[in-house]
Design an enzyme around this catalytic site. Structure first.
Site, PDB file in Angstrom:
ATOM      1  NE  ARG A  89     -94.524 -15.086  32.500  1.00 53.53           N
ATOM      2  CZ  ARG A  89     -95.414 -14.570  33.340  1.00 53.53           C
ATOM      3  NH1 ARG A  89     -96.484 -15.283  33.693  1.00 53.53           N
ATOM      4  NH2 ARG A  89     -95.260 -13.355  33.826  1.00 53.53           N
ATOM      5  CG  HIS A  93     -90.979 -15.973  35.734  1.00 55.56           C
ATOM      6  ND1 HIS A  93     -91.869 -14.993  36.106  1.00 55.56           N
ATOM      7  CD2 HIS A  93     -90.721 -15.749  34.420  1.00 55.56           C
ATOM      8  CE1 HIS A  93     -92.144 -14.212  35.066  1.00 55.56           C
ATOM      9  NE2 HIS A  93     -91.455 -14.673  34.028  1.00 55.56           N
ATOM     10  CG  ASP A  94     -87.512 -22.013  40.315  1.00 62.08           C
ATOM     11  OD1 ASP A  94     -87.536 -21.381  41.395  1.00 62.08           O
ATOM     12  OD2 ASP A  94     -87.066 -23.160  40.215  1.00 62.08           O
ATOM     13  N   GLY A  99     -81.586 -18.843  41.403  1.00 65.36           N
ATOM     14  CA  GLY A  99     -81.314 -20.170  40.892  1.00 65.36           C
ATOM     15  C   GLY A  99     -82.516 -21.078  40.795  1.00 65.36           C
ATOM     16  CG  ASN A 122     -93.401 -14.681  39.514  1.00 66.39           C
ATOM     17  OD1 ASN A 122     -93.090 -14.877  38.343  1.00 66.39           O
ATOM     18  ND2 ASN A 122     -92.521 -14.686  40.499  1.00 66.39           N
ATOM     19  N   PRO A 193     -86.249  -9.995  33.909  1.00 68.63           N
ATOM     20  CG  PRO A 193     -85.499 -10.895  31.899  1.00 68.63           C
ATOM     21  CD  PRO A 193     -85.615 -11.207  33.359  1.00 68.63           C
ATOM     22  CG  HIS A 259     -92.117 -14.007  24.378  1.00 75.26           C
ATOM     23  ND1 HIS A 259     -91.474 -12.787  24.383  1.00 75.26           N
ATOM     24  CD2 HIS A 259     -92.086 -14.449  25.661  1.00 75.26           C
ATOM     25  CE1 HIS A 259     -91.071 -12.512  25.612  1.00 75.26           C
ATOM     26  NE2 HIS A 259     -91.430 -13.506  26.403  1.00 75.26           N
ATOM     27  CB  THR A 260     -93.796 -18.995  19.504  1.00 79.03           C
ATOM     28  OG1 THR A 260     -94.550 -19.261  18.322  1.00 79.03           O
ATOM     29  CG2 THR A 260     -93.480 -20.320  20.179  1.00 79.03           C
TER      30      THR A 260
END
Length: 389
Positions: A89, A93-94, A99, A122, A193, A259-260
């Protein structure tokens, strides 16, 4: 009962197939949306800049760089699989915020009191920072000042995937990124998102980062006949007992499969009405279980976490897609994948073609890790992960 469930699932897949692939079509704060603001207009799509990256980038400057990172990550993830989910994740998110430049690692300072890591998407849910610190310390001992923090984050996301998948999602990760010097909580709110996004919003969010719907087609991606429990032919030459799948696979569908693994705060889905028995499309049994685990109105002081995949919560695999077909997923953004023919067909593919999702996930991770990278004089190699030089 098990036989009935299998037949019900098969019937659902038959409907998906007849509408989609058989036509051969080319985690957070309490509050609405888990604390995210209303979506703002999507900025113009940038051009991914991964052309300057290379596999084996540190072969001369720090030959054991990737092995050092992998050793640190492997030990941490084997001790706590949740850390592995956090590292995957963290890369996402980075990269989605200005970028892949390790800006998500930067701590607040007097000059910048609100960096990315303190943004609602975050904080307090993003984890794995201590693993990046440990990898950085080991690298500095071996070859000081050679390996960027941005590359450490990319290697760690790859290595966490490999460990959690039992080696099925392992891949070469190009390197050569430099670290960014800026970090803004507002940017994280703009570009990440939220789990409340519908399919149109998700598609626009990914397209804004150069991740288009059709950029992960493998070869010509012809129609395939996959063995299932269906009892009739699909009408396109697939015999009884098989299912037609094929066509382009959107990147957002592939990356959603992460998301698993991991856990989610209740606030990330309760505010969307996902647990409302009269309006939600969630499997009633899962919704009932979650109502027992989650408060009706989560707060910062009372926001429990739940597993995202109740079947294989600590394994990176394609179970997520089978969960989606059975409506056993947490987020609005997960359920949205069945809202269009193209994405629904991709869900079916990933659910029932052994090994296919892992192959696509590897390609998607490499592509994502090339978003708007900084190279050469456009960035730096930080001495400290958490502050600019």
């Amino acid at each position: 009962m098990a036989r009935l469930a299998a037949l019900t699932t098969a019937a659902m897949l038959a409907v998906v197939c007849s509408v989609t692939c058989c036509q051969a079509e080319g985690y957070g704060y309490p509050g609405p949306g888990g604390g995210y603001p209303s979506p703002s207009p999507t900025p113009p799509a940038p051009t991914p800049s991964g052309a300057d990256l290379a596999v084996g980038f540190y072969r001369d400057a720090c030959p054991n760089a990737e092995a050092i990172v992998r050793d640190v990550v492997k030990k941490a993830v084997e001790q706590n699989p949740g850390v592995g989910a956090g590292l995957i994740r963290m890369l996402f998110h980075d990269c989605f915020v200005q970028g892949c430049d390790a800006s998500v690692l930067l701590d607040p300072t007097a000059a910048n009191t609100q960096p990315e890591k303190l943004s609602p998407p975050n904080f307090p849910s993003l984890r794995g920072f201590e693993v990046i610190d440990a990898a950085k310390a080991a690298l500095e001992a071996a070859c000081p000042g050679k390996v960027s923090r941005a590359d450490i984050v990319a290697f760690a996301g790859r290595d966490a995937s490999a460990v959690l998948s039992g080696g099925r999602a392992d891949f070469a990760m190009p390197a050569g990124r430099r670290d960014g010097r800026a970090s803004s909580a507002n940017d994280a709110l703009q570009f990440l998102p939220p789990p409340s996004f519908n399919l149109s919003e998700l598609t626009a969010s990914f397209a804004a980062k150069g991740l288009d719907a059709d950029d992960l087609v493998i070869g010509n991606n012809p129609l395939l006949c996959v063995r299932t429990r269906m009892s009739r032919p699909d009408g396109l030459g697939c015999v009884a007992g098989t299912l037609c799948v094929g066509g382009p696979v959107p990147t957002l569908v592939v990356l959603s499969g992460a998301h698993t693994v991991g856990r989610s705060h209740c606030s990330s889905f309760v505010g969307d009405g996902r647990l409302n028995a009269s309006t939600s499309d969630m499997n009633p049994a899962l919704a009932a279980s979650l109502r027992r685990q989650c408060p009706a109105n989560p707060t910062a002081a009372n926001d429990p976490t739940v597993v995202q995949d109740t079947v294989t919560p600590n394994t990176l695999d394609s179970q997520y897609y089978r969960n989606a077909l059975r409506r056993n997923v947490l987020f609005t953004s997960d359920a949205a994948l069945l809202r269009s023919g193209q994405t629904a067909a991709a869900v079916v593919q990933n659910a029932f073609v052994p090994g296919l999702w892992e192959q696509k996930f590897a390609a998607a991770m490499v592509k994502m890790a090339s978003i708007e990278v900084k190279t050469g004089a456009n960035g730096e190699i930080r001495r400290n992960c958490r502050v600019v030089n």
